[in-house]
Design an enzyme around this catalytic site. Structure first.
Site, PDB file in Angstrom:
ATOM      1  N   THR A  54      32.761 -53.674   6.939  1.00  0.00           N
ATOM      2  CA  THR A  54      33.408 -53.870   5.636  1.00  0.00           C
ATOM      3  C   THR A  54      34.713 -54.594   5.886  1.00  0.00           C
ATOM      4  OG1 THR A  54      34.312 -51.628   5.792  1.00  0.00           O
ATOM      5  CG2 THR A  54      32.274 -51.908   4.562  1.00  0.00           C
TER       6      THR A  54
ATOM      7  N   THR B 293      33.629 -45.455   5.926  1.00  0.00           N
ATOM      8  CA  THR B 293      32.442 -44.822   6.468  1.00  0.00           C
ATOM      9  C   THR B 293      32.288 -45.262   7.908  1.00  0.00           C
ATOM     10  OG1 THR B 293      31.319 -44.882   4.358  1.00  0.00           O
ATOM     11  CG2 THR B 293      29.936 -44.629   6.296  1.00  0.00           C
TER      12      THR B 293
END
Lengths: 438, 438
Positions: free
Chosen positions: B169, B202
């Protein structure tokens, strides 16, 4: 939590309000003095303020609670011993150096108590010492002893404001709360959570009253009221080695109603605790989390603390970003680790009165997202100013308002509840603790 | 923890090293595709990458561990069920949206697994799904299904680098670690701890091997190695709702030595875990805390975590400020709350090899203070660049070195030990999580 919703338009406005709260109860005097010294561990001079709170007559009726940190400062060690003294006559406080785990720390504290007692014609065991500031450095005892006479000479019975100003470190403003009860007064002051050079914050709270409450009741009350007040706040989850809350009665005025006194005491403590958060390190939003319908109050309390200590959520609030996913993460982290039997299908959550979670799923749409962001903006104490030389500094030195980011967490599984207060995590916090150089 | 001390002078230098690690074990292919979509909960378009890891033949030998967060994402719910599938044939991963507590989340994950299985000629129960990104938003299932054929068409057996890049990300760079053992290879990739729009991080880890290790041994080994690796790190104390570590063997090469395989697996996991910290949100210093001579390993582990999660100490490290008072505060807070019987008189501490605490008091002087600051400066990954439009961004997109801030805590009261890794708390962290607007 605040008994009234105050708003202040300027520092002068706030100072005028403080002065109106600051009248001392009967039987107390305060004095301060400020001086320069060179720390043994650092090359450059520093300034220290000495604050003396004296009773006209020693009292049997006093109470204190201290930090649970396993490395208590020397004044905490001495203070715990003072709880068994027959009487208390004075409190002597220094800022700048906290006297924690420093060689000879207890002897240093006792020498200062003895000199203070001599000036007042008391026993050193009747003097409660406090220190706040750099951890690891040694107290400049000789400089403090030299400054004591001037501190004693400054004693006045008019206002507690000099003491509220004398005990602060990097607090933006002094904190005073008062209450009228049983024909007398309760007046409390608080320091923290602030830093001296980048170093550990300490919360110091002194609550004075002229209402006569016997020692046993006074101590029981203080133990009860610290839980919903000072134990219900967190700026950054760090527990100071010097936290102290002291409550002293001069016994001048008979107590007509112990329950009314405890209610007033609780209000003063809760308001001071909220003041400490509002003036916390770089805090631009105060976050109030009310957890209800929990199986136990300890679970409600712990869940609230888990939310106000979750860095990602605190950062989102700082950015007026209603990142409710981080709220769910924080709750899920705690429940998964400590209360796995909790039925989270019953969980409902509101932010700023808007339902955001129910039945195990988020209740969000673009309209709600906009309203949630507006709630965060409305609760912001000040907007962040661009950094000067890379350092972010608070844009206000007074509390503009008492609005909070309002979070309600309904566990739907019991009847216990808890309310906790925290702050956001901002560039001002990092600058305070990483960028400043001494 | 890192098996070697690597240094990189540029992104190209780092990429060349990654490419050299990236050869896939026998029996695996990876493919990715990237597409644009408009989230249901947000007005503006976003981009998503779909990553497919496929086995040439389904395998019985796979293992996975998942988050302990009590709000697990839908892919975690499905993944736990997959552990009882006879065989695993593929892993399908999307970034951008994490599919946590979103209406219909499990159905969405299963539809994606079914479509993936159909392309591969497998059963949907042989496909493990993963999602990472915004919590609360719903997956764009139709857009994902439309992108699956291109992802499948991109499958190649050469390098895992496309997958290492596809799952990230806001990671600054992809993370790959490998080991040669028993004539075969172990190759692992990791994503995190990063943010997509300010939202929850995450950690996703996928470890592939062609060495044949039966399912039971594989799962027992993974459970053992995650404790000293992925469970021993903390960026910001927030526990993701989607953390996943999956280990898959294609079984192509017989395992000559299970113990040697587990040692190699542990090295890969520990190195990847350290990579995750080094590339954590705004991390400019990796902090390694070694706690030794503790009564229990759980106490050693918890004390190390208490240090790397103490915000004030993390801020001091960010500022290259050797504020050892905050180290003592963090230890004292934990011991006072959770291990009050610990005899802290026996505590000794070193920072960068320099003794800072012993016999209940600090061991400091001006010379040591200077040496401690130099150690912190030497361990800094990059110096903070001035903010652009108020936003602090990392100055590097590769890991310049693997040096850590080295802390040793000797409790002198037992024989248990633990090593944990954390990061500092920087303006880059706050900017990542408060300043960015999407």
């Amino acid at each position: 939590m605040a008994s009234t919703q105050l708003e202040f338009s300027s520092r002068a406005d706030h100072r005028a309000w403080l002065a109106a709260q600051a009248a001392l109860p009967l039987g107390f005097r305060v004095g301060t003095s400020r001086f320069e010294f060179v720390p043994r561990e650092a090359p450059k001079p520093a300034r220290m303020t000495l604050t003396l709170i004296a009773l006209d007559e020693p009292t049997t009726d006093f109470a204190a609670v201290f930090t649970r940190n396993a490395f208590p400062g020397a004044p905490i060690v001495v203070g715990r011993a003072r709880l068994s003294s027959p009487e208390l006559g004075a409190i002597i406080v220094n800022n700048k150096i906290s006297n924690v785990c420093a060689p000879g720390g207890v002897d240093a504290a006792e020498r200062i108590c003895a000199a203070t007692a001599q000036l007042l014609g008391r026993k050193s065991t009747e003097v409660l010492p406090s220190s706040t500031g750099v951890i690891g450095w040694t107290l400049p005892v000789d400089a403090i002893l030299a400054a004591l006479p001037a501190t004693h000479a400054a004693l006045t019975a008019t206002s507690i404001l000099p003491a509220a100003e004398g005990i602060v470190t990097t607090d933006l403003y002094p904190k005073i709360r008062c209450a009228e009860v049983s024909g007398g007064r309760i007046v409390g002051i608080a320091k923290g959570a602030g830093m001296i050079e980048p170093n550990l914050a300490t919360m110091l709270v002194y609550i004075l009253t002229d209402v006569a409450v016997p020692r046993a009741e006074l101590r029981a009350m203080l133990t009860r009221v610290v839980q919903p007040s000072f134990n219900a706040i967190s700026i950054d989850s760090d527990t100071s080695t010097s936290d102290t809350v002291a409550l002293v009665s001069s016994g001048r005025i008979p107590c007509a109603d112990l329950a009314a006194f405890e209610r007033a005491l609780r209000t003063v403590c809760c308001d001071l605790a909220e003041d400490v958060v509002r003036n916390g390190e770089g805090v631009r939003h105060v976050i109030r989390v009310h957890v209800k319908n929990a199986v136990t109050s300890s679970l409600a309390f712990a869940l609230g603390k888990a939310v106000i200590n979750a860095p990602l959520f605190k950062c989102a609030v700082a950015g007026n970003d209603a990142n409710v996913g981080r709220l769910v993460q924080a709750i899920g982290k705690y429940v998964g680790a400590h209360a796995p039997d909790t039925d989270l299908q019953r969980l409902r959550m509101w932010l700023g009165g808007i339902e955001i979670f129910a039945g195990g799923v988020f209740q969000l749409d673009r309209t709600k997202e906009a309203a949630l962001a507006a709630h965060l903006q409305h609760a912001e104490l000040y907007t962040s100013a661009p950094p000067q030389n890379g350092v972010f500094a608070p844009a206000v030195d007074f509390p503009p308002h008492e609005r909070c980011v309002e979070i309600v967490i309904d566990l739907g599984s019991g009847s216990a509840e808890a309310t906790v207060f925290g702050g956001d995590l901002t560039h001002e916090y990092v600058s305070e603790n990483a960028d400043y150089r001494s």
